[in-house]
Design an enzyme around this catalytic site. Structure first.
Site, PDB file in Angstrom:
ATOM      1  N   LEU A   1      -0.759   2.404  -3.418  1.00  0.00           N
ATOM      2  CA  LEU A   1       0.461   1.824  -2.851  1.00  0.00           C
ATOM      3  C   LEU A   1       1.679   2.231  -3.671  1.00  0.00           C
ATOM      4  O   LEU A   1       1.610   2.326  -4.897  1.00  0.00           O
ATOM      5  CB  LEU A   1       0.340   0.294  -2.865  1.00  0.00           C
ATOM      6  CG  LEU A   1       1.570  -0.524  -2.460  1.00  0.00           C
ATOM      7  CD1 LEU A   1       1.736  -0.524  -0.950  1.00  0.00           C
ATOM      8  CD2 LEU A   1       1.463  -1.951  -3.004  1.00  0.00           C
ATOM      9  N   CYS A   2       2.796   2.465  -2.972  1.00  0.00           N
ATOM     10  CA  CYS A   2       4.088   2.634  -3.652  1.00  0.00           C
ATOM     11  C   CYS A   2       5.155   1.968  -2.787  1.00  0.00           C
ATOM     12  O   CYS A   2       4.846   1.087  -1.975  1.00  0.00           O
ATOM     13  CB  CYS A   2       4.392   4.096  -3.945  1.00  0.00           C
ATOM     14  SG  CYS A   2       4.799   5.087  -2.485  1.00  0.00           S
ATOM     15  N   HIS A   3       6.409   2.380  -2.921  1.00  0.00           N
ATOM     16  CA  HIS A   3       7.488   1.758  -2.156  1.00  0.00           C
ATOM     17  C   HIS A   3       7.507   2.225  -0.701  1.00  0.00           C
ATOM     18  O   HIS A   3       7.531   1.413   0.232  1.00  0.00           O
ATOM     19  CB  HIS A   3       8.832   2.059  -2.831  1.00  0.00           C
ATOM     20  CG  HIS A   3       9.968   1.249  -2.278  1.00  0.00           C
ATOM     21  ND1 HIS A   3      11.294   1.539  -2.552  1.00  0.00           N
ATOM     22  CD2 HIS A   3       9.988   0.160  -1.457  1.00  0.00           C
ATOM     23  CE1 HIS A   3      12.068   0.647  -1.944  1.00  0.00           C
ATOM     24  NE2 HIS A   3      11.303  -0.196  -1.267  1.00  0.00           N
TER      25      HIS A   3
END
Length: 288
Positions: free
Chosen positions: A246-248
């Site tokens: 997961l990231c932004h």
């Protein structure tokens, strides 16, 4: 152990190290100074399918097929730069049963190999297309597990043990709806993923995580700190587990997934749209 060789036109010749194209030594010199024999098979006690080590010599190119299928092979090798050692090592290996090969091959690598891997019993680990010189890869990807192959490169003669094979992992997109289902219900609706069998990786910066974070046991591997964790990723994480990243917005996580794929992680899921998309379906997660 009786070894049967196939010559360049595909007819069988039999004998202890003798083919229709000449002796073992001469057969190895077909085309360009390294192995180009079509196929070499061995039988234990003259019966096909015995469990003695199969000694093969062939280097017809199959790297394109391996590249398309994602096939990888786990190998160990012995690099020999003294021609007199080749016969001795091959002779020692030819009579060994598959179950006994591990310790014998390792001992021979430590004694004879000119490669630094000899100190570790010749172990090279998992090899994919593009990592090794052409002749070495030809030999590896024309072979099957529990076979021993010989090839010649600019570095010398290689005795290669194909220990295992697998298909390279893949990166799959994961929707935020699927992720939400996994985090709240501890499993996906199709039952393919369960929360206690996956590893959750957040590659955002600590300052971003302070603003918005998801429930669950997320491990933080910030992309900015890649130099610290990247070289040891396969030891800090489990390559055989499903890894959700997961990231932004899903861009940094995609980069990390590509890196982990090269580290032989088998099942990677990149969260599409990242936490920015997740907050659209869960108002309790702040948007930033």
């Amino acid at each position: 152990m009786l070894i049967r060789y196939c010559n360049r036109v595909g007819r069988w010749a039999s004998g202890h190290g003798v083919a229709q194209c000449g002796t073992w030594k001469n057969a190895n010199r077909i085309r360009g100074g390294y192995l180009r024999g079509r196929h070499v098979c061995s039988w234990a006690g003259g019966q096909e399918g015995g469990d003695s080590v199969v000694v093969l010599q062939h280097s017809v190119l199959e790297r394109e097929r391996a590249l398309k299928t994602g096939r990888m092979v786990k190998v160990a090798h012995i690099l020999l730069q003294n021609e007199g050692d080749v016969g001795r090592v091959m002779g020692d290996i030819a009579g060994i049963r598959v179950g006994d090969l591990s310790s014998v091959f390792g001992d021979l690598a430590r004694e004879y190999s000119a490669c630094p891997s000899g100190k570790n019993g010749g172990e090279l680990g998992w090899v994919s297309v593009g990592q090794m010189v052409g002749e070495f890869e030809d030999a590896c990807f024309r072979s099957q597990p529990e076979e021993v192959v010989r090839c010649r490169t600019e570095y010398g003669d290689h005795i290669i043990w194909i220990q295992d094979e697998k298909m390279q992992g893949e990166i799959k997109p994961m929707s935020v709806e699927e992720l939400s289902e996994l985090l709240t219900c501890e499993r996906t609706a199709d039952g393919q993923l369960e929360l206690d069998t996956v590893q959750l990786i957040d590659v955002r910066e600590p300052s971003e995580i302070d603003i918005a974070k998801l429930p669950g046991f997320w491990k933080v591997f910030s992309l900015s700190a890649f130099g610290e964790w990247g070289p040891n990723a396969e030891y800090l994480l489990d390559p055989d587990k499903t890894t959700i990243v997961l990231c932004h917005h899903g861009i940094r996580s995609a980069q990390v997934c590509q890196f982990l794929l090269k580290k032989n992680f088998n099942d990677l899921r990149n969260v599409t749209g990242g936490i920015n998309a997740y907050c659209k379906i869960d108002p309790s997660i702040p948007e930033y």
